[in-house]
Design a protein around this motif. Structure first.
Motif, PDB file in Angstrom:
ATOM      1  N   UNK A  99       0.863  -1.187   0.000  1.00  0.00           N
ATOM      2  CA  UNK A  99       0.000   0.000   0.000  1.00  0.00           C
ATOM      3  C   UNK A  99       0.900   1.239   0.000  1.00  0.00           C
ATOM      4  N   UNK A 100       0.560   2.278  -0.773  1.00  0.00           N
ATOM      5  CA  UNK A 100       1.426   3.464  -0.852  1.00  0.00           C
ATOM      6  C   UNK A 100       1.812   4.062   0.495  1.00  0.00           C
ATOM      7  N   UNK A 101       0.895   4.076   1.449  1.00  0.00           N
ATOM      8  CA  UNK A 101       1.237   4.655   2.754  1.00  0.00           C
ATOM      9  C   UNK A 101       2.226   3.767   3.501  1.00  0.00           C
ATOM     10  N   UNK A 102       2.082   2.457   3.398  1.00  0.00           N
ATOM     11  CA  UNK A 102       3.039   1.545   4.027  1.00  0.00           C
ATOM     12  C   UNK A 102       4.430   1.764   3.453  1.00  0.00           C
ATOM     13  N   UNK A 166      -6.664  15.982   0.240  1.00  0.00           N
ATOM     14  CA  UNK A 166      -7.798  15.724   1.128  1.00  0.00           C
ATOM     15  C   UNK A 166      -9.071  16.374   0.593  1.00  0.00           C
ATOM     16  N   UNK A 167      -8.942  17.573   0.043  1.00  0.00           N
ATOM     17  CA  UNK A 167     -10.108  18.231  -0.537  1.00  0.00           C
ATOM     18  C   UNK A 167     -10.616  17.468  -1.759  1.00  0.00           C
ATOM     19  N   UNK A 168      -9.690  16.939  -2.564  1.00  0.00           N
ATOM     20  CA  UNK A 168     -10.087  16.147  -3.726  1.00  0.00           C
ATOM     21  C   UNK A 168     -10.795  14.864  -3.306  1.00  0.00           C
ATOM     22  N   UNK A 169     -10.499  14.393  -2.097  1.00  0.00           N
ATOM     23  CA  UNK A 169     -11.173  13.213  -1.553  1.00  0.00           C
ATOM     24  C   UNK A 169     -12.518  13.574  -0.940  1.00  0.00           C
ATOM     25  N   UNK A 170     -12.864  14.854  -1.033  1.00  0.00           N
ATOM     26  CA  UNK A 170     -14.139  15.400  -0.545  1.00  0.00           C
ATOM     27  C   UNK A 170     -14.248  15.356   0.980  1.00  0.00           C
ATOM     28  N   UNK A 207      -5.832   7.724   2.724  1.00  0.00           N
ATOM     29  CA  UNK A 207      -7.168   7.151   2.928  1.00  0.00           C
ATOM     30  C   UNK A 207      -7.470   6.784   4.376  1.00  0.00           C
ATOM     31  N   UNK A 208      -6.455   6.829   5.262  1.00  0.00           N
ATOM     32  CA  UNK A 208      -6.715   6.585   6.686  1.00  0.00           C
ATOM     33  C   UNK A 208      -7.513   7.729   7.313  1.00  0.00           C
ATOM     34  N   UNK A 213     -12.088   4.704   7.127  1.00  0.00           N
ATOM     35  CA  UNK A 213     -10.787   4.083   7.345  1.00  0.00           C
ATOM     36  C   UNK A 213     -10.163   4.461   8.678  1.00  0.00           C
ATOM     37  N   UNK A 214     -10.917   5.142   9.546  1.00  0.00           N
ATOM     38  CA  UNK A 214     -10.324   5.625  10.795  1.00  0.00           C
ATOM     39  C   UNK A 214      -9.599   6.914  10.526  1.00  0.00           C
TER      40      UNK A 214
END
Length: 221
Positions: A99-102, A166-170, A207-208, A213-214
């Motif tokens: 995963x990209x964050x990992x 984050x804004x693009x993720x709404x 996405x966390x 996703x918490x």
């Protein structure tokens, strides 16, 4: 005009850092290069300002606790003496190793011992300039091909990229305010680029923070 770091460049940072040898096998130059990549990723993932980064000593302030990476920060903003108590910012690993964050967090953990006074020198007020210079040195080719004409990136551009993702993720401004540790809900508006093109890669890095996703936690130790 200063703009957010393009999403394609964030992916380049992860890829180039992963090509470097692990800290135990790397020479000094390679370790320092990975440390700068790690700093770029921290600024994107957590919205840290350059003066916040300048106060981090990776040998003691960056650590992994189970499946979360915890960063202790004390210098949240220049001239701001209202919050001298250290703040611990937690970011969970992604659901899989790839995963990209990992991937980003593993880079940060490997480079952590190199982040601090040994990298920044004796004048932390110059860290913003140093970061901007290292962006040009290590990412100039990737940034140059991704930006529109008459635009440029500097150290603050990672914070803009994170807020814009984050804004693009709404996600709402309250969530973005908490992420960026701003005092008012209107502050993030100056950082959000409504036309920012957030790739699936950078969205997964964040996405966390979605309701499903918490969330990355922030607390005082």
């Amino acid at each position: 005009m200063r703009t957010a770091v393009p999403a394609s460049v964030i992916e380049v940072i992860v890829h180039r850092a992963e090509q470097l040898k692990p800290r135990g096998l790397a020479n000094e130059a390679q370790r320092q290069t990975k440390a700068w990549y790690a700093i770029f990723l921290l600024m994107f993932l957590r919205g840290f300002r350059s003066d916040t980064v300048a106060g981090i000593d990776g040998t003691k302030d960056i650590r992994q606790i189970i499946s979360r990476v915890c960063v202790t920060v004390t210098r949240l903003k220049k001239r701001d003496t209202s919050r001298l108590q250290p703040v611990v910012v937690e970011t969970p690993m992604g659901p899989t190793a790839q995963h990209p964050r990992s991937r980003a967090l593993r880079i940060i953990l490997d480079a952590a011992p190199e982040i601090g006074p040994g990298l920044f020198g004796d004048n932390p007020t110059q860290v913003s300039k140093m970061i901007s210079q290292k962006m040009t040195e290590l990412l100039g080719d990737a940034i140059g091909t991704a930006l529109p004409e008459n635009c440029f990136c500097s150290s603050h551009s990672f914070r803009k990229a994170g807020a814009s993702t984050l804004a693009a993720m709404q996600l709402n401004l309250f969530t973005i305010k908490k992420w960026g540790m701003w005092k008012t809900v209107t502050s993030p508006e100056r950082y959000v680029d409504p036309e920012y093109s957030a790739s699936q890669f950078v969205i997964q890095m964040m996405d966390h923070l979605t309701p499903y996703m918490g969330s990355g936690q922030t607390h005082e130790p």
